[in-house]
Design an enzyme around this catalytic site. Structure first.
Site, PDB file in Angstrom:
ATOM      1  N   CYS A   1       9.066  -5.388  -0.645  1.00  0.00           N
ATOM      2  CA  CYS A   1       8.450  -4.546  -1.677  1.00  0.00           C
ATOM      3  C   CYS A   1       7.143  -3.955  -1.161  1.00  0.00           C
ATOM      4  CB  CYS A   1       8.124  -5.364  -2.929  1.00  0.00           C
ATOM      5  SG  CYS A   1       9.498  -6.277  -3.621  1.00  0.00           S
ATOM      6  N   ASP A   2       6.800  -2.795  -1.681  1.00  0.00           N
ATOM      7  CA  ASP A   2       5.485  -2.235  -1.415  1.00  0.00           C
ATOM      8  C   ASP A   2       5.139  -1.245  -2.519  1.00  0.00           C
ATOM      9  OD1 ASP A   2       3.479  -2.433   0.992  1.00  0.00           O
ATOM     10  OD2 ASP A   2       3.328  -0.402   0.208  1.00  0.00           O
TER      11      ASP A   2
END
Length: 199
Positions: free
Chosen positions: A75-76
């Site tokens: 995730c980012d």
């Protein structure tokens, strides 16, 4: 039962969201030079959503290679403001400067999630939220940053909506989970369709 999902992130809020949703997972934090990846992408004039997606993918890919058979979730999140990306502030003064610049204006949060299995990407999603900050006074923003520095130093935009940062906003258009850095509803739909979680 052994968890089939590996969260490739050290984010406590993402882990908390998965736990609260009743999703079993393990955590394995990748070691990456995120700034180098981001700088290379920006040099190529990549779009903000592509930057978020590429960073999420890099994390998932890094862990997937050593966790065969597992679904690895990377995730980012990036913040786009007036055509540029804002990063996590390096000091309380920088946090105040960012907040003062954004007040009364709109910015966009892009939260990317990518799942890898056996070194290959099998699912991805980038959620988008548009937020408008209130026209807060200098004094409030300075006091806010001083009170909350230890928490907001880890947040793009120098705020956390799940904490006092909610007072900074006039409107939010999009999923609350995307603000927190995880497109949770879309992730749950995918995991349910794949039979990874009950539905």
């Amino acid at each position: 039962m052994t968890a089939h999902i590996v969260l490739a992130s050290g984010s406590e809020i993402r882990a908390q969201l998965l736990r609260q949703a009743g999703i079993e997972f393990e955590t394995d934090v990748p070691r990456l030079d995120e700034q180098a990846i981001k700088s290379a992408l920006l040099a190529e004039e990549a779009l903000p959503r592509d930057v978020a997606d590429a960073l999420a993918e890099a994390k998932a890919r890094k862990i997937s290679g050593k966790r065969p058979g597992k679904l690895v979730l990377g995730c980012d999140q990036v913040l786009e403001f007036e055509g540029r990306l804002l990063s996590k502030p390096v000091s309380a003064d920088e946090a105040v400067a960012q907040l003062k610049e954004m007040r009364g204006k709109r910015h966009t949060l892009l939260s990317a999630a990518v799942i890898y299995r056996d070194g290959e990407p099998i699912w991805r999603h980038v959620g988008q939220v548009r937020l408008v900050m209130r026209k807060c006074t200098d004094t409030y923003l300075e006091d806010y940053a001083a009170r909350n520095w230890q928490s907001i130093r880890h947040a793009v935009g120098a705020y956390k909506l799940e904490e006092e940062g909610v007072r900074l906003f006039a409107s939010i258009d999009g999923s609350y989970f995307n603000v927190l850095g995880l497109p949770l509803m879309e992730l749950i739909s995918y995991l349910g369709l794949q039979g990874v979680i009950e539905q």
